[in-house]
Design a protein around this motif. Structure first.
Motif, PDB file in Angstrom:
ATOM      1  N   LEU A 301      12.800  13.572   4.442  1.00  0.00           N
ATOM      2  CA  LEU A 301      13.365  12.301   4.874  1.00  0.00           C
ATOM      3  C   LEU A 301      13.052  12.084   6.351  1.00  0.00           C
ATOM      4  O   LEU A 301      12.880  13.041   7.101  1.00  0.00           O
ATOM      5  N   VAL A 302      13.002  10.827   6.752  1.00  0.00           N
ATOM      6  CA  VAL A 302      12.854  10.503   8.166  1.00  0.00           C
ATOM      7  C   VAL A 302      14.228  10.572   8.820  1.00  0.00           C
ATOM      8  O   VAL A 302      15.211  10.081   8.264  1.00  0.00           O
ATOM      9  N   ASN A 340       1.691   5.049   8.666  1.00  0.00           N
ATOM     10  CA  ASN A 340       0.893   6.273   8.553  1.00  0.00           C
ATOM     11  C   ASN A 340       1.689   7.506   8.931  1.00  0.00           C
ATOM     12  O   ASN A 340       1.378   8.617   8.474  1.00  0.00           O
ATOM     13  N   HIS A 341       2.704   7.322   9.766  1.00  0.00           N
ATOM     14  CA  HIS A 341       3.548   8.461  10.137  1.00  0.00           C
ATOM     15  C   HIS A 341       4.586   8.750   9.055  1.00  0.00           C
ATOM     16  O   HIS A 341       4.688   9.875   8.564  1.00  0.00           O
ATOM     17  N   VAL A 342       5.347   7.736   8.654  1.00  0.00           N
ATOM     18  CA  VAL A 342       6.459   7.987   7.731  1.00  0.00           C
ATOM     19  C   VAL A 342       5.994   8.188   6.292  1.00  0.00           C
ATOM     20  O   VAL A 342       6.784   8.621   5.455  1.00  0.00           O
ATOM     21  N   ARG A 343       4.739   7.900   5.999  1.00  0.00           N
ATOM     22  CA  ARG A 343       4.272   8.148   4.630  1.00  0.00           C
ATOM     23  C   ARG A 343       4.244   9.642   4.314  1.00  0.00           C
ATOM     24  O   ARG A 343       4.112  10.034   3.140  1.00  0.00           O
ATOM     25  N   ALA A 345       6.765  11.380   4.498  1.00  0.00           N
ATOM     26  CA  ALA A 345       8.094  11.646   3.948  1.00  0.00           C
ATOM     27  C   ALA A 345       8.279  10.804   2.691  1.00  0.00           C
ATOM     28  O   ALA A 345       7.449   9.954   2.360  1.00  0.00           O
ATOM     29  N   ASP A 346       9.377  11.036   1.982  1.00  0.00           N
ATOM     30  CA  ASP A 346       9.711  10.212   0.826  1.00  0.00           C
ATOM     31  C   ASP A 346      10.357   8.934   1.364  1.00  0.00           C
ATOM     32  O   ASP A 346      11.586   8.843   1.497  1.00  0.00           O
ATOM     33  N   SER A 347       9.533   7.942   1.659  1.00  0.00           N
ATOM     34  CA  SER A 347      10.004   6.821   2.476  1.00  0.00           C
ATOM     35  C   SER A 347       9.639   5.456   1.916  1.00  0.00           C
ATOM     36  O   SER A 347       9.646   4.464   2.646  1.00  0.00           O
ATOM     37  N   TRP A 348       9.304   5.356   0.634  1.00  0.00           N
ATOM     38  CA  TRP A 348       8.922   4.057   0.105  1.00  0.00           C
ATOM     39  C   TRP A 348      10.051   3.031   0.252  1.00  0.00           C
ATOM     40  O   TRP A 348       9.848   1.910   0.720  1.00  0.00           O
ATOM     41  N   GLY A 349      11.251   3.416  -0.115  1.00  0.00           N
ATOM     42  CA  GLY A 349      12.387   2.506   0.030  1.00  0.00           C
ATOM     43  C   GLY A 349      12.656   2.171   1.484  1.00  0.00           C
ATOM     44  O   GLY A 349      12.991   1.032   1.820  1.00  0.00           O
ATOM     45  N   LEU A 350      12.528   3.154   2.359  1.00  0.00           N
ATOM     46  CA  LEU A 350      12.725   2.925   3.782  1.00  0.00           C
ATOM     47  C   LEU A 350      11.714   1.919   4.316  1.00  0.00           C
ATOM     48  O   LEU A 350      12.071   0.993   5.071  1.00  0.00           O
ATOM     49  N   ARG A 351      10.467   2.056   3.921  1.00  0.00           N
ATOM     50  CA  ARG A 351       9.437   1.138   4.400  1.00  0.00           C
ATOM     51  C   ARG A 351       9.732  -0.297   3.952  1.00  0.00           C
ATOM     52  O   ARG A 351       9.592  -1.239   4.725  1.00  0.00           O
ATOM     53  N   ARG A 352      10.137  -0.453   2.723  1.00  0.00           N
ATOM     54  CA  ARG A 352      10.469  -1.785   2.221  1.00  0.00           C
ATOM     55  C   ARG A 352      11.626  -2.378   3.015  1.00  0.00           C
ATOM     56  O   ARG A 352      11.624  -3.562   3.352  1.00  0.00           O
ATOM     57  N   HIS A 353      12.617  -1.545   3.326  1.00  0.00           N
ATOM     58  CA  HIS A 353      13.788  -2.031   4.049  1.00  0.00           C
ATOM     59  C   HIS A 353      13.430  -2.439   5.481  1.00  0.00           C
ATOM     60  O   HIS A 353      13.837  -3.506   5.953  1.00  0.00           O
ATOM     61  N   PRO A 374      -4.080 -14.208  -9.531  1.00  0.00           N
ATOM     62  CA  PRO A 374      -3.034 -15.097  -8.996  1.00  0.00           C
ATOM     63  C   PRO A 374      -2.323 -14.434  -7.823  1.00  0.00           C
ATOM     64  O   PRO A 374      -2.010 -13.238  -7.869  1.00  0.00           O
ATOM     65  N   GLU A 375      -2.098 -15.178  -6.767  1.00  0.00           N
ATOM     66  CA  GLU A 375      -1.482 -14.623  -5.567  1.00  0.00           C
ATOM     67  C   GLU A 375      -0.014 -14.332  -5.809  1.00  0.00           C
ATOM     68  O   GLU A 375       0.718 -15.132  -6.376  1.00  0.00           O
ATOM     69  N   LYS A 376       0.422 -13.126  -5.363  1.00  0.00           N
ATOM     70  CA  LYS A 376       1.815 -12.732  -5.483  1.00  0.00           C
ATOM     71  C   LYS A 376       2.542 -13.035  -4.183  1.00  0.00           C
ATOM     72  O   LYS A 376       1.961 -12.996  -3.103  1.00  0.00           O
ATOM     73  N   LYS A 377       3.820 -13.354  -4.313  1.00  0.00           N
ATOM     74  CA  LYS A 377       4.604 -13.642  -3.125  1.00  0.00           C
ATOM     75  C   LYS A 377       5.107 -12.328  -2.525  1.00  0.00           C
ATOM     76  O   LYS A 377       6.184 -11.850  -2.824  1.00  0.00           O
ATOM     77  N   SER A 378       4.264 -11.742  -1.681  1.00  0.00           N
ATOM     78  CA  SER A 378       4.599 -10.479  -1.028  1.00  0.00           C
ATOM     79  C   SER A 378       4.002 -10.472   0.357  1.00  0.00           C
ATOM     80  O   SER A 378       2.979 -11.110   0.592  1.00  0.00           O
ATOM     81  N   ARG A 379       4.616  -9.793   1.255  1.00  0.00           N
ATOM     82  CA  ARG A 379       4.181  -9.804   2.643  1.00  0.00           C
ATOM     83  C   ARG A 379       3.086  -8.769   2.853  1.00  0.00           C
ATOM     84  O   ARG A 379       3.165  -7.660   2.354  1.00  0.00           O
ATOM     85  N   ALA A 380       2.109  -9.103   3.682  1.00  0.00           N
ATOM     86  CA  ALA A 380       0.947  -8.243   3.903  1.00  0.00           C
ATOM     87  C   ALA A 380       1.316  -6.849   4.361  1.00  0.00           C
ATOM     88  O   ALA A 380       0.776  -5.869   3.875  1.00  0.00           O
ATOM     89  N   PRO A 381       2.234  -6.687   5.341  1.00  0.00           N
ATOM     90  CA  PRO A 381       2.539  -5.333   5.766  1.00  0.00           C
ATOM     91  C   PRO A 381       3.074  -4.457   4.655  1.00  0.00           C
ATOM     92  O   PRO A 381       2.816  -3.266   4.611  1.00  0.00           O
ATOM     93  N   LEU A 382       3.832  -5.041   3.705  1.00  0.00           N
ATOM     94  CA  LEU A 382       4.351  -4.231   2.619  1.00  0.00           C
ATOM     95  C   LEU A 382       3.226  -3.764   1.710  1.00  0.00           C
ATOM     96  O   LEU A 382       3.206  -2.655   1.231  1.00  0.00           O
ATOM     97  N   ARG A 383       2.259  -4.622   1.430  1.00  0.00           N
ATOM     98  CA  ARG A 383       1.145  -4.195   0.595  1.00  0.00           C
ATOM     99  C   ARG A 383       0.317  -3.152   1.329  1.00  0.00           C
ATOM    100  O   ARG A 383      -0.240  -2.254   0.724  1.00  0.00           O
ATOM    101  N   GLY A 384       0.238  -3.281   2.642  1.00  0.00           N
ATOM    102  CA  GLY A 384      -0.462  -2.246   3.399  1.00  0.00           C
ATOM    103  C   GLY A 384       0.239  -0.909   3.273  1.00  0.00           C
ATOM    104  O   GLY A 384      -0.385   0.125   3.261  1.00  0.00           O
ATOM    105  N   ALA A 385       1.597  -0.922   3.190  1.00  0.00           N
ATOM    106  CA  ALA A 385       2.337   0.316   3.055  1.00  0.00           C
ATOM    107  C   ALA A 385       2.018   1.034   1.757  1.00  0.00           C
ATOM    108  O   ALA A 385       2.049   2.236   1.663  1.00  0.00           O
ATOM    109  N   GLN A 386       1.716   0.252   0.718  1.00  0.00           N
ATOM    110  CA  GLN A 386       1.397   0.897  -0.551  1.00  0.00           C
ATOM    111  C   GLN A 386       0.115   1.677  -0.470  1.00  0.00           C
ATOM    112  O   GLN A 386      -0.061   2.655  -1.114  1.00  0.00           O
TER     113      GLN A 386
END
Length: 386
Positions: A301-302, A340-343, A345-353, A374-386
């Motif tokens: 965890l972070v 790139n740092h918090v990845r 850790a188990d931080s997927w939920g944290l990144r979204r938050h 079809p374009e999804k309604k999602s923010r670029a930084p979140l897709r970058g986190a994936q």
């Protein structure tokens, strides 16, 4: 020839010192020191007349007239209050040139589980290794040193460096660099008295400027005998250190408590102390605070403090982006650097938050987001986190 003579003939110097002053070597040192910093005024000014400045520096090194310039000081408050002392760019070139000569000698003798300021042994590699030990042992003794850089004793450090540096001219250059930073952390050091000290102990030269490449490297050299003590004399098979943080593992609490007493005695010989109150034997299953994470045998965890700092820092960068104070690319770089740092850790939920409040301006969507789907309604930084 002594270091203070005026001759600049490299034949009068050791081969190692002659190599340090060799033109291609100094040019490479300049390139390493300038990497990623060429827009800074001091670096740009040096580069504008790089040949003349390097030739002058070479002459000063060879004739013994080289002297470090004054430091620039500032404070940081994350993760804790620290005084950072920045050397002049000219001096940083010398630091890079020196370390390139002497580092390989120490790399051959350093233990594998010393992780700070070494190629391939960064923060995340140290976290991986710590988690490996948590899966193999039941208990851990984790400790960190008090006022580490401010406490480093120059006489002890020089003795340690001489074990791998027999050349008098290299050692004299090291002494000049050490003397140049002698007093920068004087106000950060609380006097500690060790057995046998008299009043003259107050006058012992000590302290390495936090921010120097040489300081980071010499810290490892200073603690190398301690590393060997833990591994060889204590017989600890699971030990690792990152700068002034270290951890010992065993399946017996009694063994670790005994090791703690031995460690304190050995560190006193280096004029160092640990944070006594924070040094405890704990079960590895309960998680180990380590380099901004809490490491458990099966997950990480972070640390909450790091989350608060990142939330505040990224929020400031976002507001600067929204007000056009910084470009989207700068804001995006900050987001991706944190991801790139918090990845690790188990931080997927944290990144979204943390990233949820950030909405991009029209036209700032990265090009790679465009597809035929079809374009999804999602923010670029979140897709970058994936």
């Amino acid at each position: 020839m002594t270091y203070g003579t005026n001759a600049i003939d490299t034949a009068h110097h050791s081969p190692a010192f002659a190599e340090l002053c060799h033109w291609p070597h100094l040019l490479q040192a300049f390139q390493r020191a300038a990497s990623g910093k060429r827009r800074r005024p001091a670096v740009a000014s040096f580069e504008f007349q790089v040949a003349d400045r390097l030739l002058r520096l070479r002459a000063d090194l060879l004739d013994g007239s080289y002297a470090p310039g004054p430091y620039t000081h500032f404070f940081i408050h994350e993760p804790k209050h620290r005084k950072i002392s920045a050397a002049t760019f000219r001096d940083r070139v010398v630091h890079h040139a020196l370390c390139a000569i002497i580092e390989p000698r120490f790399e051959r003798v350093f233990i594998p589980d010393s992780y700070a300021n070494r190629i391939g042994k960064g923060t995340h590699r140290a976290i991986d290794r710590l988690q490996e030990f948590t899966r193999r042992y039941r208990y851990v003794l984790r400790a960190d040193l008090r006022q580490h850089f401010a406490s480093i004793d120059h006489a002890i450090l020089l003795d340690s460096l001489r074990t791998q540096i027999p050349e008098p001219d290299i050692m004299r250059l090291i002494e000049v660099i050490l003397a140049g930073g002698r007093d920068v952390l004087r106000d950060q050091y609380d006097m500690v008295w060790f057995p046998g000290d008299d009043l003259l102990a107050v006058c012992r030269p000590r302290g390495l400027p936090i921010g120097n490449l040489t300081s980071q490297f010499w810290s490892n050299c200073y603690l190398h005998p301690f590393d060997l003590f833990v591994k060889r004399e204590l017989g600890c098979r699971a030990y690792l250190r990152y700068v002034d943080d270290f951890a010992l593992f065993a399946d017996s609490k009694a063994t670790l408590w005994a090791w703690k007493e031995a460690i304190q005695s050995r560190l006193a010989g280096l004029r160092l102390t640990i944070h006594e109150r924070c040094t405890q034997v704990t079960p590895t299953a309960g998680g180990i605070p380590w380099l901004g994470f809490v490491v458990f045998p099966e997950y990480r965890l972070v640390k909450a403090r790091k989350v608060r700092y990142a939330t505040r820092r990224l929020g400031e960068r976002y507001e600067a982006y929204r007000s056009s104070t910084i470009a989207f690319a700068e804001f995006d770089a900050s987001v991706r650097g944190w991801i790139n740092h918090v990845r690790h850790a188990d931080s997927w939920g944290l990144r979204r938050h943390v990233l949820a409040p950030f909405v991009l301006k029209p036209g700032d969507m990265p090009r790679r987001e465009a597809t035929n789907r079809p374009e999804k309604k999602s923010r670029a930084p979140l897709r970058g986190a994936q």
